[in-house]
Design a protein around this motif. Structure first.
Motif, mmCIF file in Angstrom:
data_model
loop_
_atom_site.group_PDB
_atom_site.id
_atom_site.type_symbol
_atom_site.label_atom_id
_atom_site.label_comp_id
_atom_site.label_asym_id
_atom_site.label_seq_id
_atom_site.Cartn_x
_atom_site.Cartn_y
_atom_site.Cartn_z
ATOM 1 N N ILE A 66 0.838 -1.210 0.000
ATOM 2 C CA ILE A 66 0.000 0.000 0.000
ATOM 3 C C ILE A 66 0.875 1.263 0.000
ATOM 4 O O ILE A 66 0.645 2.161 -0.820
ATOM 5 C CB ILE A 66 -1.015 -0.011 1.165
ATOM 6 N N PRO A 67 1.893 1.381 0.869
ATOM 7 C CA PRO A 67 2.764 2.564 0.787
ATOM 8 C C PRO A 67 3.469 2.680 -0.571
ATOM 9 O O PRO A 67 3.644 3.771 -1.094
ATOM 10 C CB PRO A 67 3.780 2.355 1.910
ATOM 11 N N ALA A 69 2.231 1.659 -3.425
ATOM 12 C CA ALA A 69 1.200 2.150 -4.350
ATOM 13 C C ALA A 69 0.990 3.652 -4.165
ATOM 14 O O ALA A 69 0.799 4.384 -5.144
ATOM 15 C CB ALA A 69 -0.111 1.394 -4.133
ATOM 16 N N GLU A 70 1.033 4.109 -2.937
ATOM 17 C CA GLU A 70 0.877 5.549 -2.668
ATOM 18 C C GLU A 70 2.068 6.336 -3.235
ATOM 19 O O GLU A 70 1.878 7.383 -3.853
ATOM 20 C CB GLU A 70 0.741 5.796 -1.164
ATOM 21 N N ASP A 71 3.270 5.810 -3.058
ATOM 22 C CA ASP A 71 4.470 6.490 -3.522
ATOM 23 C C ASP A 71 4.543 6.559 -5.050
ATOM 24 O O ASP A 71 5.092 7.515 -5.599
ATOM 25 C CB ASP A 71 5.731 5.808 -2.996
ATOM 26 N N THR A 72 4.043 5.537 -5.719
ATOM 27 C CA THR A 72 4.145 5.475 -7.178
ATOM 28 C C THR A 72 2.928 6.028 -7.897
ATOM 29 O O THR A 72 2.920 6.107 -9.120
ATOM 30 C CB THR A 72 4.367 4.019 -7.644
ATOM 31 N N GLY A 73 1.879 6.363 -7.138
ATOM 32 C CA GLY A 73 0.650 6.879 -7.759
ATOM 33 C C GLY A 73 -0.307 5.788 -8.178
ATOM 34 O O GLY A 73 -1.385 6.066 -8.698
ATOM 35 N N ILE A 75 -2.026 3.985 -6.286
ATOM 36 C CA ILE A 75 -3.110 3.865 -5.300
ATOM 37 C C ILE A 75 -4.458 4.253 -5.895
ATOM 38 O O ILE A 75 -5.492 3.681 -5.528
ATOM 39 C CB ILE A 75 -2.792 4.665 -4.021
ATOM 40 N N THR A 76 -4.464 5.213 -6.819
ATOM 41 C CA THR A 76 -5.727 5.636 -7.449
ATOM 42 C C THR A 76 -6.367 4.472 -8.186
ATOM 43 O O THR A 76 -7.554 4.206 -8.016
ATOM 44 C CB THR A 76 -5.476 6.812 -8.412
ATOM 45 N N THR A 79 -7.651 1.870 -5.719
ATOM 46 C CA THR A 79 -8.852 2.302 -5.018
ATOM 47 C C THR A 79 -10.097 2.089 -5.880
ATOM 48 O O THR A 79 -11.142 1.703 -5.376
ATOM 49 C CB THR A 79 -8.724 3.784 -4.609
#
Length: 80
Positions: A66-67, A69-73, A75-76, A79
């Motif tokens: 998850i982190p 995915a957030e760091d690489t973009g 996560i969108t 989601t």
């Protein structure tokens, strides 16, 4: 020490690449966890939790991907 840092970077880049392909390969799935009101002994809601079954690494902990995915973009897309 530099070798360990370099290896960690290589692993992270590889995991990020694998994560980009994970949805298309059907490696991501949801697990549903009930949330319960303890006093009334009733399920009040359900939480959806994303999981990743990597073909070589097995289950990748959410705290790892998850982190990333957030760091690489990514996560969108996850989601959605």
């Amino acid at each position: 020490c530099d070798g360990a840092v370099e290896q960690e970077s290589v692993n992270r880049i590889g995991l990020a690449r694998d994560l980009d392909l994970a949805a298309a390969k059907g490696e991501l799935f949801l697990q549903y966890q009930p949330k319960m009101h303890v006093r009334h002994q009733k399920i009040t809601s359900v939480e959806a939790l994303m999981r990743w079954r990597h073909p070589a690494r097995g289950l990748v902990p959410p705290g790892e991907f998850i982190p990333l995915a957030e760091d690489t973009g990514a996560i969108t897309a996850l989601t959605l």
